[in-house]
Design a protein around this motif. Structure first.
Motif, mmCIF file in Angstrom:
data_model
loop_
_atom_site.group_PDB
_atom_site.id
_atom_site.type_symbol
_atom_site.label_atom_id
_atom_site.label_comp_id
_atom_site.label_asym_id
_atom_site.label_seq_id
_atom_site.Cartn_x
_atom_site.Cartn_y
_atom_site.Cartn_z
ATOM 1 N N GLU A 37 -1.015 -1.164 -3.082
ATOM 2 C CA GLU A 37 -0.081 -0.070 -2.818
ATOM 3 C C GLU A 37 1.208 -0.234 -3.621
ATOM 4 O O GLU A 37 1.733 0.736 -4.178
ATOM 5 N N ARG A 74 -3.319 6.552 -1.062
ATOM 6 C CA ARG A 74 -3.737 6.333 0.329
ATOM 7 C C ARG A 74 -5.239 6.544 0.491
ATOM 8 O O ARG A 74 -5.885 5.838 1.261
ATOM 9 N N GLU A 78 -7.013 3.161 1.734
ATOM 10 C CA GLU A 78 -7.542 3.221 3.099
ATOM 11 C C GLU A 78 -9.044 2.947 3.133
ATOM 12 O O GLU A 78 -9.575 2.486 4.138
ATOM 13 N N SER A 99 -4.935 12.207 3.669
ATOM 14 C CA SER A 99 -4.463 11.953 2.307
ATOM 15 C C SER A 99 -5.152 12.874 1.310
ATOM 16 O O SER A 99 -4.508 13.397 0.391
#
Length: 142
Positions: A37, A74, A78, A99
């Motif tokens: 991230e 994301r 994820e 997202s």
């Protein structure tokens, strides 16, 4: 081990081993999603900075670009997590669905506004050209 093939430093790999995870998942090495991230956000900043410096067309373009970049990040990250919340009765993660929706909405708005801006720019150029040609014709003395 999959982490050693990703060019991640050993001190990070050593700390990604989770011996007693919660939720019944097996002990083992897990992806350093915080690192992914951080790198993605840094690269996203560079991309948005360049785009806004060279291709800025309208107010709000930056936030729509951020929505696309953040939503993509994301959606990808994820998918690597092991502690996600799923939509009942499916294998779809809530955060991935939201997202992906963010990406679609921001991309659609960006395209619509870019088309609108381009049309307005063209119409403004035609309008200005018409006004200038009229003013040149009326101001010419014979």
């Amino acid at each position: 081990m999959f982490l050693s093939n990703l060019l991640i430093p050993d001190f990070i790999i050593d700390r990604m081993y989770i011996a007693d995870p919660v939720g019944g998942t097996a002990a083992g090495y897990y992806h350093p999603t915080f690192l992914y991230e951080s790198v993605w956000c840094l690269l996203g900043f560079v991309v948005l900075f360049i785009v806004c410096q060279k291709f800025h067309k309208f107010d709000g373009q930056l936030i729509l670009g951020y929505g696309i970049i953040y939503g993509l990040e994301r959606t990808v990250v994820e998918g690597l997590r092991t502690d996600s919340l799923y939509i009942a009765g499916t294998t779809i993660r809530v955060s991935q669905a939201l997202s992906a929706a963010l990406v679609v909405v921001c991309a659609a708005l960006l395209v619509i506004l870019l088309i609108k801006y381009t049309k307005n720019e063209f119409l403004n150029a035609v309008f200005i050209k018409a006004i200038l040609s009229r003013s040149l014709i009326t101001s010419t003395k014979f």
